[in-house]
Design a protein around this motif. Structure first.
Motif: not given
Ligand code: HEM
Lengths: 378, 589
Positions: A291-293, A334-336, B45-47, B115-121, B123-125, B203-209, B492-494
């Protein structure tokens, strides 16, 4: 305008809608009866299990509803109860709610008599006659409902989602259809009362409060993006509806599991029909991901359409604001699921809040907030 | 991920090393130097928890923008709102609640989030890049502890020794898309490690980037874009220069040299009204503007149609049809008998069926300037009480009812005035219903002579006009591209599953080759059991084994087929001694 208005079709459509609502009402009663009856049957099994505490009883109970879990439980009622409490309370906090489906089975017997369906939500060789009747009636209802939606579309000569009346009638149809489709894969009949009840409310609200005769679309809505954008939005909302119900049940179930594990009385017998909190969480996560997609597409296509219609792809119009809020809340959900301490109950709350936003967006925002989207046909 | 980084860091620095970061870290805070403080803040911040918190905060912060009127959408409503709510209207303004989406607090939230996002992406990348280039992890000692585990036995007569078996399995897994490393293949216990699904993390990295990409694209649009409005009466031509606009909103970095001098002329505007349905009789169901466009003054003219939902693109801009109405054509002669004004007057929509207001200012009239204010009705009706209304949007009985004034219009001192409003403060009324002369009522083709020889007004006909919005947004294409990338990454990521498989073989004393295998998922994976089953089937076929041989594989998921259910429960509760805890899918948390 390629098609004219056909008022007769419109009248047929309204008749079908009423018939569908009627059929759903009977189905609703059947679903409710199923819940009541099954919980009664389960209580009887409980009694029996309490009396016969020798291993042989597992054989007996294999024939009655929800055999596996109950049978196991009956066989080792006392032992597993204390086990489960130990296993769960002794482990890391929230252990039992970790989103890992593979722990289900291990937790299953441990959690003892509080669980009745397994993670696959396929029940044992039980027969629940009322539930079958209910599903049959729902299928009949959805067919009539489909006829109503189609005749409405023919009557108006376009897709039937151009005003509140049509959003509601078509939305209810999609919700029920999606529910039935998911039923093919998973036994979600415990959600029957909720989904069918919601469909009835939507149909009644449409006919009473939002009735609108068949008509042309205002020019702002004349675009193929209406077909793409709204259909995906409605589909995703239907999925969110399912997960909302599951998350709500998950909260109740996990409360119940905790109470029982702590030695409290099981006051919510009918919840035995409902799978364990963990299974609910896992399945609702998977549906929420789809649904999120869908919602991401809704947002994107909405933006593309806004660019075509109004010249800017994003303008923080009220409807856009709420679509965004919903998207962010579910992203949070999803993050949660990947954040320690936020799975289980908290994630369920986020899923519920997300759905409340969906409902708010659909009802209050459509009616009371003025914006560019104010063409709900009121 | 960063959470995991966190953990590693914590365990290496016992000062803060604790499962309860916030509370304990607070307690340990005084001991930290500025550098550690910064590092601590950055880790926080990046947690994942902070990201989640900021996300939810962003959702909450967006809401007020739908509750209060917003300046960018409509500044005049905001002004009115502040006037109507004197007690708190001003306060809301200081809290930037009328400019939510450009407010300091909203910006702070999303900037922190990114910023958190960059700090997260980042190191992860890096970590993922390394993981993709390194070999699958070493084979665990006890495969039976994995969530999916099974054994197979190859009979001695098959003549497949342990090392052949492991290579066979490696070939199979490679074909299935796994990256495989065989270990110890001439030892007594050869094994292999295999991994697949690296695209999940990609996929996850592409999404966030891509989310960053969308944000940047939006910012570029705000910097270099512009938008404006213009009203065009049938026959009018708009030329894309600053003076051509009625209203113009430049982006922060806009330069007027950006404007390409194209032109667009409105030839004809047609509306179709609903004459079929009862409830919506007379509602417009189609707007269509025939226009002639030229890319630049010397380019050939082109005929195009401008419709709602169907803009015309020209010179890097898009032109949208956003409004329309009627423009009565009038001729006004002054007291000296000269034509002081002639042409269409844009009537502003006021009510149903194109009930519109009209204001005519005639600064060129002599000896006195003239002003008119009143209404235009396409199909005029008058109720018994003398209230006039428009009965239909089409021109069945067009009527112009006006009051007239003379005096100084106040236009000469250069102060800007709203063309749709006539300030009558300093004017002397000539015609009005309450005056002896009465009001002016005109139908097309008629004229009226003003009292006191001030002049005449004639109503010559009616034209239509349209309102167009003109937008240029250089960021929008990029926003779309990044949004599409984001969705692709998200899917991809899901839906890609990251899995690891290990196989170990050995030769029994009696010559049989024993095979055991285990599977582990990283992240959410409900199809792991299915994969285990598929692998088992492939291996069975590879070695031509009896499909039903051997002890049952164990799975901590429930059996797949419904028939299994009653017996399956027993079968799976049997080996439920398998510890559930450490064997669940690995999670990055
Ligand atoms: C603009 C804000 C953000 C949005 C809208 C967002 C959205 C999402 C969504 C929809 C997912 C689930 C789909 C996927 O696994 O790719 C996800 C996963 C994830 N996000 Fe984000 N995100 C955001 C910011 C961040 C930040 C700041 C971090 C790091 C601190 C982060 C870390 C992660 C991680 C680690 C996952 C993978 C979770 C897993 O392993 O299932 N995200 N994010």
């Amino acid at each position: 305008m390629p098609y004219g208005i056909n008022e007769t079709m419109g009248q047929y459509s309204e008749l079908f809608m009423l018939l569908a609502a009627g059929t759903y009402t009977v189905a609703f009663i059947a679903f409710a009866w199923d819940l009541a009856k099954s919980s009664k049957a389960l209580r009887a099994i409980d009694l029996k299990a309490a009396q016969a505490s020798q291993p042989g009883s597992a054989q007996d109970s294999a024939r009655v509803p929800v055999a596996a879990g109950v049978g196991d439980h009956a066989a080792s009622a006392e032992a597993s109860r204390s086990d489960s409490a130990g296993a769960r309370l002794g482990g890391p906090a929230g252990r039992a709610e970790r989103p890992t489906s593979s722990t289900t089975k291990a937790a299953g017997p441990g959690a003892g008599g509080v669980i009745t369906a397994d993670a696959d939500m396929r029940y044992a060789a039980e027969r629940r006659a009322p539930a079958r009747v209910a599903v049959a009636l729902t299928i009949l209802g959805v067919l009539i409902h489909a006829a109503g939606v189609v005749t409405r579309a023919l009557g108006a000569g376009r897709v039937p989602w151009g005003n509140m009346y049509e959003f509601l009638t078509t939305g209810a149809f999609v919700a029920v259809a999606v529910f039935l489709l998911v039923l093919v894969r998973r036994d979600l009949r415990f959600l029957g009362t909720f989904v069918v009840g919601l469909a009835i409310i939507m149909l009644v609200a449409a006919s009473v409060a939002y009735w609108t005769p068949v008509g042309h679309l205002v020019p702002a809505l004349q675009s193929y993006w209406l077909i793409i954008h709204v259909s995906i939005a409605v589909l995703s909302s239907a999925l969110f509806t399912l997960t909302f119900a599951m998350s709500a049940l998950q909260l109740v179930q996990s409360h119940r599991q905790k109470t029982v594990a702590a030695g409290g009385a099981d006051k919510l017998g009918f919840m035995r029909l409902v799978p364990s909190a963990l299974s609910l969480e896992n399945l609702s996560y998977r549906i929420n991901a789809i649904a999120f997609i869908g919602w991401t597409f809704t947002l994107m296509f909405g933006a593309i359409w806004a660019e075509k219609a109004w010249g800017r792809f994003w303008g923080w119009d009220t409807k856009e604001v709420w679509t965004f809020v919903i998207w962010v809340v579910y992203a949070g959900y999803l993050h949660a699921r990947a954040t320690r301490g936020w799975t289980g109950t908290r994630a369920a709350w986020l899923s519920i809040v997300g759905y409340l936003c969906v409902v708010f967006n659909f009802t209050i925002v459509n009616q009371f907030f003025n914006g560019l989207h104010s063409y709900s046909g009121l | 991920m960063s959470e995991r980084v966190n953990l590693e860091k914590k365990s290496s620095t016992p000062a803060t090393g604790n499962g309860l970061p916030a509370a304990k870290a607070d307690a340990a805070l005084p001991a930290l130097g500025p550098k550690e403080m910064l590092r601590w803040a950055w880790t926080q911040l990046t947690s994942m928890r902070t990201a989640l918190f900021l996300l939810l905060l962003l959702a909450v912060a967006a809401v007020p923008g739908s509750l209060f009127p917003q300046r960018p959408a409509n500044p005049s409503i905001v002004t009115q709102y502040i006037k109507d709510n004197p007690d708190y209207g001003k306060l809301l303004d200081t809290l930037q609640l009328y400019d939510v989406y450009s407010s300091a607090w909203f910006s702070a939230i999303y900037l922190l989030l990114f910023i958190s996002l960059i700090g997260c992406v980042v190191p992860r990348a890096i970590a993922h890049y390394k993981a993709m280039r390194s070999q699958p992890p070493r084979t665990p000692k006890r495969l039976s502890r994995l969530p999916e585990y099974g054994t197979l036995v190859i009979p001695a007569r098959a003549g497949i020794p342990a090392s052949d078996a492991i290579h066979g399995a490696a070939g199979l897994l490679k074909k299935r898309g796994y990256r495989v490393e065989v270990r110890d293949d001439d030892g007594a216990r050869p094994s292999l490690g295999a991994e697949r699904g690296f695209l999940k993390e990609v996929g996850n990295l592409v999404f966030h980037t891509s989310l960053i990409g969308v944000l940047v694209s939006v910012a570029i649009g705000g910097l270099f874009g512009y938008s404006g409005q213009r009203i065009l009466v049938e026959g009018d031509t708009f030329v894309n220069t600053l003076v051509g606009y009625d209203q113009f909103t430049p982006g922060t970095n806009f330069q007027s040299s950006q404007l390409q001098p194209y032109s667009i002329q409105l030839d004809k505007f047609d509306i179709t009204f609903d004459r079929e349905s009862e409830g919506k009789f007379g509602q417009p169901i189609d707007f269509s503007a025939a226009v002639t466009t030229k890319e630049n003054p010397d380019a050939p003219a082109r005929q195009e149609t401008l419709k709602v939902n169907d803009p015309v693109t020209l010179g890097g801009t898009s032109i949208y049809l956003t409004g329309n109405g009627y423009a009565p054509v009038v001729t006004i002669r002054d007291g000296a008998g000269n034509v002081a004004m002639q042409g269409p007057v844009v009537a502003k929509l006021q009510g149903d069926n194109y009930y519109s207001s009209v204001v005519i200012k005639v600064p060129d009239a002599a000896p006195d300037q003239l002003g008119f204010a009143g209404f235009f009705l396409p199909t005029a009706f008058v109720t018994d009480e003398g209230v006039s209304f428009s009965g239909d949007p089409e021109l069945f009985n067009p009527q112009l009812t006006l009051n007239s004034y003379y005096g100084d219009l106040g236009l000469d001192d250069g102060a800007p005035q709203n063309v749709f409003e006539l300030d009558v403060k300093d004017l002397t009324p000539l015609n009005a219903r309450n005056l002896d002369a009465g009001g002016i009522t005109l139908s097309p083709g008629t004229s009226y002579t003003l009292p006191d020889g001030k002049g005449t007004i004639s109503f010559d006909g009616v034209k239509r006009y349209i309102g167009v919005d003109i937008h240029h947004n250089p960021g929008q294409l990029y926003a779309l591209i990044f949004a599409l990338l984001a969705v692709a990454g998200l899917i991809l990521s899901l839906y890609v599953n990251r899995r690891r498989v290990w196989v170990r073989t050995g030769t029994h004393e009696d010559g049989r080759t024993m095979v055991e295998y285990g599977l582990l998922a990283r992240g959410e994976d409900h199809r792991l059991a299915g994969e285990a089953e598929a692998l088992r089937k492939l291996l069975t076929e590879e070695w031509q084994l009896d499909p039903d041989q051997g002890p049952p594989r164990t799975s901590q998921e429930t059996p797949g087929s419904p028939g299994d259910n009653s017996t399956g429960a027993a079968a799976t509760t049997g080996p439920a001694t398998t510890p559930a805890g450490p064997t669940g899918p690995e999670k990055d948390q």
